[in-house]
Design a protein around this motif. Structure first.
Motif, PDB file in Angstrom:
ATOM      1  N   LEU A 293       0.837  -1.199   0.000  1.00 57.23           N
ATOM      2  CA  LEU A 293       0.000   0.000   0.000  1.00 57.23           C
ATOM      3  C   LEU A 293       0.873   1.250   0.000  1.00 57.23           C
ATOM      4  O   LEU A 293       1.925   1.289   0.639  1.00 57.23           O
ATOM      5  CB  LEU A 293      -0.918   0.020   1.223  1.00 57.23           C
ATOM      6  N   THR A 294       0.434   2.261  -0.698  1.00 58.88           N
ATOM      7  CA  THR A 294       1.190   3.512  -0.773  1.00 58.88           C
ATOM      8  C   THR A 294       0.850   4.402   0.425  1.00 58.88           C
ATOM      9  O   THR A 294      -0.146   4.164   1.143  1.00 58.88           O
ATOM     10  CB  THR A 294       0.850   4.276  -2.063  1.00 58.88           C
ATOM     11  N   VAL A 295       1.650   5.425   0.613  1.00 61.01           N
ATOM     12  CA  VAL A 295       1.395   6.394   1.684  1.00 61.01           C
ATOM     13  C   VAL A 295       0.039   7.063   1.468  1.00 61.01           C
ATOM     14  O   VAL A 295      -0.724   7.283   2.419  1.00 61.01           O
ATOM     15  CB  VAL A 295       2.525   7.451   1.729  1.00 61.01           C
ATOM     16  N   ALA A 296      -0.287   7.360   0.212  1.00 60.59           N
ATOM     17  CA  ALA A 296      -1.571   7.998  -0.107  1.00 60.59           C
ATOM     18  C   ALA A 296      -2.736   7.076   0.248  1.00 60.59           C
ATOM     19  O   ALA A 296      -3.771   7.534   0.761  1.00 60.59           O
ATOM     20  CB  ALA A 296      -1.615   8.370  -1.582  1.00 60.59           C
ATOM     21  N   GLN A 297      -2.585   5.777  -0.012  1.00 61.82           N
ATOM     22  CA  GLN A 297      -3.656   4.821   0.310  1.00 61.82           C
ATOM     23  C   GLN A 297      -3.833   4.684   1.820  1.00 61.82           C
ATOM     24  O   GLN A 297      -4.963   4.583   2.307  1.00 61.82           O
ATOM     25  CB  GLN A 297      -3.348   3.466  -0.322  1.00 61.82           C
ATOM     26  N   LEU A 298      -2.733   4.676   2.554  1.00 61.56           N
ATOM     27  CA  LEU A 298      -2.821   4.613   4.017  1.00 61.56           C
ATOM     28  C   LEU A 298      -3.505   5.858   4.572  1.00 61.56           C
ATOM     29  O   LEU A 298      -4.306   5.777   5.516  1.00 61.56           O
ATOM     30  CB  LEU A 298      -1.425   4.462   4.630  1.00 61.56           C
ATOM     31  N   LYS A 299      -3.217   6.990   3.974  1.00 60.31           N
ATOM     32  CA  LYS A 299      -3.860   8.243   4.391  1.00 60.31           C
ATOM     33  C   LYS A 299      -5.360   8.178   4.115  1.00 60.31           C
ATOM     34  O   LYS A 299      -6.183   8.612   4.936  1.00 60.31           O
ATOM     35  CB  LYS A 299      -3.224   9.412   3.647  1.00 60.31           C
ATOM     36  N   GLU A 300      -5.720   7.627   2.974  1.00 57.66           N
ATOM     37  CA  GLU A 300      -7.141   7.469   2.614  1.00 57.66           C
ATOM     38  C   GLU A 300      -7.848   6.563   3.613  1.00 57.66           C
ATOM     39  O   GLU A 300      -8.981   6.835   4.034  1.00 57.66           O
ATOM     40  CB  GLU A 300      -7.245   6.888   1.203  1.00 57.66           C
ATOM     41  N   LEU A 301      -7.179   5.475   4.014  1.00 59.73           N
ATOM     42  CA  LEU A 301      -7.763   4.545   4.981  1.00 59.73           C
ATOM     43  C   LEU A 301      -7.962   5.221   6.330  1.00 59.73           C
ATOM     44  O   LEU A 301      -9.017   5.070   6.954  1.00 59.73           O
ATOM     45  CB  LEU A 301      -6.867   3.315   5.136  1.00 59.73           C
ATOM     46  N   ARG A 302      -6.964   5.964   6.774  1.00 61.29           N
ATOM     47  CA  ARG A 302      -7.089   6.663   8.058  1.00 61.29           C
ATOM     48  C   ARG A 302      -8.268   7.636   8.039  1.00 61.29           C
ATOM     49  O   ARG A 302      -8.998   7.769   9.022  1.00 61.29           O
ATOM     50  CB  ARG A 302      -5.787   7.402   8.385  1.00 61.29           C
ATOM     51  N   ARG A 303      -8.447   8.314   6.909  1.00 58.66           N
ATOM     52  CA  ARG A 303      -9.561   9.255   6.784  1.00 58.66           C
ATOM     53  C   ARG A 303     -10.893   8.509   6.837  1.00 58.66           C
ATOM     54  O   ARG A 303     -11.852   8.967   7.474  1.00 58.66           O
ATOM     55  CB  ARG A 303      -9.429  10.043   5.480  1.00 58.66           C
ATOM     56  N   ALA A 304     -10.950   7.345   6.190  1.00 57.95           N
ATOM     57  CA  ALA A 304     -12.185   6.551   6.178  1.00 57.95           C
ATOM     58  C   ALA A 304     -12.525   6.016   7.568  1.00 57.95           C
ATOM     59  O   ALA A 304     -13.703   5.902   7.924  1.00 57.95           O
ATOM     60  CB  ALA A 304     -12.046   5.384   5.193  1.00 57.95           C
ATOM     61  N   LEU A 305     -11.511   5.712   8.358  1.00 60.07           N
ATOM     62  CA  LEU A 305     -11.742   5.167   9.702  1.00 60.07           C
ATOM     63  C   LEU A 305     -12.238   6.227  10.674  1.00 60.07           C
ATOM     64  O   LEU A 305     -12.915   5.907  11.655  1.00 60.07           O
ATOM     65  CB  LEU A 305     -10.448   4.535  10.233  1.00 60.07           C
ATOM     66  N   GLY A 306     -11.916   7.477  10.440  1.00 59.66           N
ATOM     67  CA  GLY A 306     -12.412   8.555  11.294  1.00 59.66           C
ATOM     68  C   GLY A 306     -11.541   8.813  12.511  1.00 59.66           C
ATOM     69  O   GLY A 306     -10.571   8.091  12.790  1.00 59.66           O
ATOM     70  N   ALA A 307     -11.940   9.810  13.262  1.00 55.94           N
ATOM     71  CA  ALA A 307     -11.130  10.296  14.384  1.00 55.94           C
ATOM     72  C   ALA A 307     -11.092   9.341  15.570  1.00 55.94           C
ATOM     73  O   ALA A 307     -10.173   9.398  16.385  1.00 55.94           O
ATOM     74  CB  ALA A 307     -11.662  11.651  14.839  1.00 55.94           C
ATOM     75  N   ASP A 308     -12.078   8.440  15.684  1.00 48.24           N
ATOM     76  CA  ASP A 308     -12.139   7.542  16.839  1.00 48.24           C
ATOM     77  C   ASP A 308     -11.319   6.268  16.650  1.00 48.24           C
ATOM     78  O   ASP A 308     -11.317   5.398  17.534  1.00 48.24           O
ATOM     79  CB  ASP A 308     -13.593   7.158  17.147  1.00 48.24           C
ATOM     80  N   THR A 309     -10.651   6.131  15.506  1.00 45.38           N
ATOM     81  CA  THR A 309      -9.812   4.955  15.256  1.00 45.38           C
ATOM     82  C   THR A 309      -8.407   5.409  14.877  1.00 45.38           C
ATOM     83  O   THR A 309      -8.231   6.237  13.990  1.00 45.38           O
ATOM     84  CB  THR A 309     -10.395   4.079  14.129  1.00 45.38           C
TER      85      THR A 309
END
Length: 199
Positions: free
Chosen positions: A31-47
């Motif tokens: 996974l790329t850095v951009a994809q990891l950033k996208e995943l973090r955004r999808a998970l939201g602030a509580d994860t």
């Protein structure tokens, strides 16, 4: 000998385990850095989705009393530490994994119970807390509406049974009663005039 940096990292991971209601272990190879950033955004602030070192994570898991990750800590590892809605976070992870097969869900824990990959997917298929609350609110609201309709129907039936006139009819009757004395007063002089002429 453990360095202060490693000790600090273990302490942080241990705290994340203890503060989370659920945690999901993943492998993110490719996974790329951009994809990891996208995943973090999808998970939201509580994860908190953290890339971790396997050895340090193994130590932290033991300190936190977690044995679900034994034998699973290999390859590029990242853990989703979930402090909010576990169902919503699991859904975000599984949806992302479907779109990005390089993210592999390996195992997890939920409220102290070990979950394998299939159980994490099953958790994601449940209704989120928001949907559950909305459903409960709907269930609670429906009987209240039905009760209001029943009470109103009972009121109408009681009024009909007691012979009570509807509000509009009552107003009309009152107007007629008020007009009667005036009409009688107007008719009296006419009758007197007719009697005089006859005489």
């Amino acid at each position: 000998m453990a360095t202060p940096t490693k000790v600090s990292a273990v302490d942080e991971i241990t705290t994340d385990f203890k503060d989370s209601t659920a945690a999901v272990l993943t492998e993110y190879r490719g996974l790329t850095v951009a994809q990891l950033k996208e995943l973090r955004r999808a998970l939201g602030a509580d994860t908190k989705f953290s890339v971790v070192k396997n050895t340090l994570t193994g130590i932290a898991a033991k300190e936190a009393g977690i044995d679900a990750f034994e034998g699973q800590l290999s390859g590029p590892t990242a853990i989703a530490f979930i402090k909010g809605d576990a169902v919503a976070a699991a859904k975000s992870l599984t949806d992302f994994a479907k779109a990005n097969p390089k993210l592999v869900i390996k195992t997890g824990i939920f409220e102290g119970k070990a979950l394998d990959a299939s159980e994490v997917i099953a958790l994601a298929a449940l209704e989120s807390r928001e949907l559950q609350l909305a459903r409960v609110a709907g269930v609670l609201k429906a009987p209240m509406s039905a009760l209001a309709r029943t009470v109103d129907a009972l009121r109408v039936k009681l009024e009909e049974g007691s012979g009570a006139a509807p509000a509009a009819d009552a107003d009309s009757s009152a107007a007629e009663e008020a007009a009667a004395p005036a009409e009688a007063a107007a008719e009296a002089p006419a009758e007197e005039a007719a009697a005089t002429e006859a005489n």
